[in-house]
Design a protein around this motif. Structure first.
Motif, PDB file in Angstrom:
ATOM      1  N   PHE A 112      -2.543  -7.278  50.861  1.00 31.83           N
ATOM      2  CA  PHE A 112      -2.224  -8.976  51.045  1.00 31.83           C
ATOM      3  C   PHE A 112      -0.859  -8.750  51.358  1.00 31.83           C
ATOM      4  O   PHE A 112      -0.343  -8.699  50.484  1.00 31.83           O
ATOM      5  CB  PHE A 112      -3.264  -8.739  49.738  1.00 31.83           C
ATOM      6  N   ARG A 145       1.007  -4.486  46.412  1.00 32.83           N
ATOM      7  CA  ARG A 145       0.108  -3.844  46.067  1.00 32.83           C
ATOM      8  C   ARG A 145      -1.382  -2.949  46.417  1.00 32.83           C
ATOM      9  O   ARG A 145      -1.952  -2.837  46.693  1.00 32.83           O
ATOM     10  CB  ARG A 145       0.681  -3.080  44.840  1.00 32.83           C
ATOM     11  N   HIS A 146      -1.984  -4.267  46.236  1.00 29.59           N
ATOM     12  CA  HIS A 146      -3.153  -4.545  46.238  1.00 29.59           C
ATOM     13  C   HIS A 146      -4.206  -4.897  48.315  1.00 29.59           C
ATOM     14  O   HIS A 146      -4.619  -5.253  48.294  1.00 29.59           O
ATOM     15  CB  HIS A 146      -4.179  -5.573  46.176  1.00 29.59           C
ATOM     16  N   LEU A 203      11.519  -4.971  44.228  1.00 28.41           N
ATOM     17  CA  LEU A 203      10.461  -4.132  43.350  1.00 28.41           C
ATOM     18  C   LEU A 203       9.624  -2.799  44.633  1.00 28.41           C
ATOM     19  O   LEU A 203       9.030  -1.946  43.851  1.00 28.41           O
ATOM     20  CB  LEU A 203       9.215  -4.731  43.063  1.00 28.41           C
ATOM     21  N   LYS A 237      -8.298 -10.468  54.333  1.00 30.05           N
ATOM     22  CA  LYS A 237      -7.352 -10.189  53.245  1.00 30.05           C
ATOM     23  C   LYS A 237      -6.086 -11.653  53.660  1.00 30.05           C
ATOM     24  O   LYS A 237      -5.781 -11.962  53.313  1.00 30.05           O
ATOM     25  CB  LYS A 237      -6.750  -9.828  52.987  1.00 30.05           C
ATOM     26  N   PHE A 248       4.887  -8.732  45.220  1.00 29.93           N
ATOM     27  CA  PHE A 248       4.373  -7.611  44.737  1.00 29.93           C
ATOM     28  C   PHE A 248       3.205  -7.235  44.885  1.00 29.93           C
ATOM     29  O   PHE A 248       2.924  -5.379  45.322  1.00 29.93           O
ATOM     30  CB  PHE A 248       5.795  -7.070  43.398  1.00 29.93           C
ATOM     31  N   GLY A 264      10.158   1.643  44.268  1.00 29.68           N
ATOM     32  CA  GLY A 264       9.507   2.467  44.525  1.00 29.68           C
ATOM     33  C   GLY A 264       9.866   3.781  45.259  1.00 29.68           C
ATOM     34  O   GLY A 264       8.858   4.767  45.180  1.00 29.68           O
TER      35      GLY A 264
END
Lengths: 499, 154
Positions: free
Chosen positions: A428, A425-426, A217, A165, A421, A221
């Protein structure tokens, strides 16, 4: 020698000295704020340096780099929240020490080991960078191409994400570098009819987007996080017994940090982890680690600050960033029309030495700022997120706009904030993308030049010893850990039975 | 933090999106002008991007096939609303950049739970004004004309 002296004299300018002091304070502030780190800080401040001359501009960025890297330790020790990822290992022993009422001693050790690590690495930088630059005189385009490929391959091991990744993210950055008019043929690529894109996607808005806006962002959270500060009566410098215990650790970690920093793309975070692990491995009392071992703080902090000087070696000598923050500094140099590489050391040697001396000075300065201002800087972590991040956003957008006074850059920063963002999240990392964007132009240009030089017979590259050497290093960087892992996996059962 | 992991759609989203976008970009690269051999200096303008795109597609396929389990953090509602505010900022910035910044900052402060008028006024009005005047007077930056900036530029 003349260049070293004129570099030192350049720093005698009260304006530059004042900038260094302000940037040190700013860097410590940035490093102490969770969510902001040296890379984000340098990216956000990059537009402010545009109107400055090259020396003060790059001095400000390197000062932020050094001081923010140190300052992560303050919050790591006092509130168990590393201000930067490079100080994550400092939490392990710093916070337990602080809980035992020894926060002052822990901070003192962090300041001393960071300063020593930083100074050792700057000395290494002063010795190694000119030598590396001299060696690079023999590089032709194929060697530079292979070196850049090696630099990109090192992205695989950045952070804790999957190597594939990371490479994918780096390749995306390289692809972004192809946007705009092709320098070799003047053909427009991926501009979609927008004139603003003909010069390509700017480094600054992308960096602001992926490091600044995407972090906003991420912070959204984590609004429920409650931070509690450990009380600290006074700062206490480590005693003689502490120095006797840690001097080997500091020297070892300084060496480790400098070496890790010199490796392309590897920065302070990796250095601090290895520095900490080695401190534990060599310690006579490894069981104390995690419960307030003073060696743990020294091992982590000396290594992460030593990585700053090390990271500047390939950045200045070869134009290959040694760390994510060095990538931002490299972008700053490019914006100022400076071309890192061997010619920088001959044509603008006083600039290079001014950078060296300023880094040396900063390492001494943050020792005092860190020691005597730690209590104050720890308080900045209590600035409400609801006030901090809207302010950071305003700075980010205005900074993105200011460079070329173009709204396109604002849209690019926004878009990359969201892309960054989503990538995070995935799983990377955004750092390889930023480095890929910086190195992408160089990669394509050198490949094109190599093709011309070798009469379009690209395979002849491997007949050149240095090029082959870099390709072998690339293969090792990419496949070495896999082969190594399998080798040890196969051997592990044998070892465990003692046979 | 809540996480969704597993072999479901979560693991497909990223690689499939990457492959899709890369294929579109590859098609776009086939539309680039080609130059005569004398001018191409080793490579056609489309060669390098296509090489990189093929690498990206290959790596994304690897991720798709090999990484069976992925962990994607569930999108926090505040992150979602903040992203929505970013879009609102983009629309308002078309009217006036600083109007967009002020409204975004105030709304973000509010939506993140700080309802103190002083705090909202500070991030929504004081900070954008200070930054505007700082850049305008110190760095000589001319911001795009809009509803509010015209009050200063005349």
């Amino acid at each position: 020698m003349d260049a070293a002296l004129s570099g030192l004299l350049a720093l005698a300018d009260p304006y530059i000295l004042a900038l260094i002091v302000i940037a040190t304070l700013g860097g410590v502030l940035i490093g102490a704020l969770p969510g902001l780190n040296a890379t984000t800080g340098a990216a956000l401040l990059l537009p402010f340096t545009i109107t400055m001359d090259p020396i003060p501009a790059i001095v400000v960025l390197t000062t932020i780099y050094c001081s923010a890297t140190f300052a992560g330790a303050i919050t790591a020790i006092l509130i168990n929240t590393p201000g930067t990822s490079a100080s994550a290992t400092t939490c392990l022993d710093g916070y337990p020490l602080a809980q035992r009422g020894e926060a002052g001693r822990a901070l003192g050790m962090a300041a001393v080991s960071s300063t020593i690590g930083g100074i050792i690495s700057v000395i290494a930088l002063m010795l190694a960078a000119p030598m590396l630059a001299r060696a690079a005189y023999n590089f032709a385009p194929p060697e530079y191409f292979a070196l850049t490929v090696f630099g990109l391959s090192m992205l695989a091991s950045i952070g804790d994400g999957s190597p594939v990744k990371n490479i994918l993210s780096g390749a995306f950055g390289v692809l972004l570098a192809t946007v705009g008019v092709d320098l070799l043929t003047s053909v427009e690529r991926f501009t979609f009819g927008y004139n603003e894109l003909s010069e390509g996607i700017g480094f600054v808005p992308v960096m602001i987007g992926v490091f600044g806006i995407s972090e906003l962002l991420v912070q959204a959270g984590g609004l429920d996080t409650v931070r509690k500060q450990v009380s600290m009566k006074s700062i206490k410098l480590p005693g003689r017994a502490d120095y006797v215990k840690v001097w080997r650790t500091i020297l070892r970690s300084s060496g480790i940090g400098t070496f890790i920093g010199i490796l392309p793309a590897e920065g302070a975070t990796v250095a601090s982890m290895i520095g900490y692990n080695e401190a534990k491995r060599w310690s006579k009392t490894p069981e104390e680690f995690g419960n307030g071992a003073i060696e743990g703080i020294a091992g982590s902090e000396a290594a992460n600050n030593a990585a700053t000087g090390g990271a500047m070696v390939p950045t200045l000598a070869l134009g290959i960033p040694g760390s994510p923050t060095a990538a931002v500094i490299l972008a700053g140099m490019m914006v100022h029309g400076l071309r890192p590489g061997p010619s920088l050391f001959t044509e603008q040697a006083d600039f290079v030495y001014a950078i060296f001396w300023s880094m040396m000075l900063v390492n001494v300065l943050f020792f005092f700022v860190g020691l005597y201002g730690a209590k104050l800087f720890a308080r900045v972590t209590f600035i409400p997120t609801q006030i901090l991040w809207p302010t950071v956003f305003t700075f980010s957008i205005v900074g993105a706009y200011a460079l070329d006074q173009s709204m396109m850059d604002v849209w690019i920063a926004l878009a990359f904030g969201i892309i960054g963002f989503m990538m995070r999240r995935h799983g990377f990392s955004v750092v390889p993308m930023a480095i890929g964007l910086i190195l992408g132009g160089m990669l394509e240009t050198r490949l094109g030049q190599s093709m011309v030089m070798l009469d379009e017979q690209w395979w002849l590259m491997v007949t050149r010893p240095l090029t082959l050497f870099f390709f072998v290093l690339t293969a090792l960087a990419l496949f070495g850990p896999m082969i190594w892992g399998r080798f040890f996996k196969q051997r592990a059962p044998i070892d465990s039975t003692g046979e | 933090m809540t996480k969704s992991s597993g072999r479901g759609p979560a693991r497909w989203v990223a690689p499939v999106t990457i492959i899709g976008i890369s294929l579109l970009a590859f098609w776009q690269s086939t539309q680039f002008e080609r130059v005569p051999p004398i001018l191409k200096r080793g490579m056609q303008p489309s060669d390098f991007p296509q090489l990189v795109l093929l690498l990206i597609i290959a790596l994304a396929l690897y991720v798709l096939v090999k990484e069976k389990r992925v962990t994607v953090e569930k999108l926090h509602p505040k992150a979602l609303s903040s992203a929505g505010l970013l879009i609102a900022f983009a629309l308002l910035a078309e009217v006036d950049l600083f109007l967009g910044l002020g409204v975004f900052s105030a709304a973000l402060c509010l939506s993140w739970g700080d309802r103190r008028p002083g705090a909202i006024l500070f991030v929504g009005l004081v900070v954008p004004m200070l930054i505007f005047f700082f850049f305008d007077t110190v760095f000589d930056i001319r911001f795009p004309r809009g509803l509010l900036t015209n009050l200063w530029y005349g």
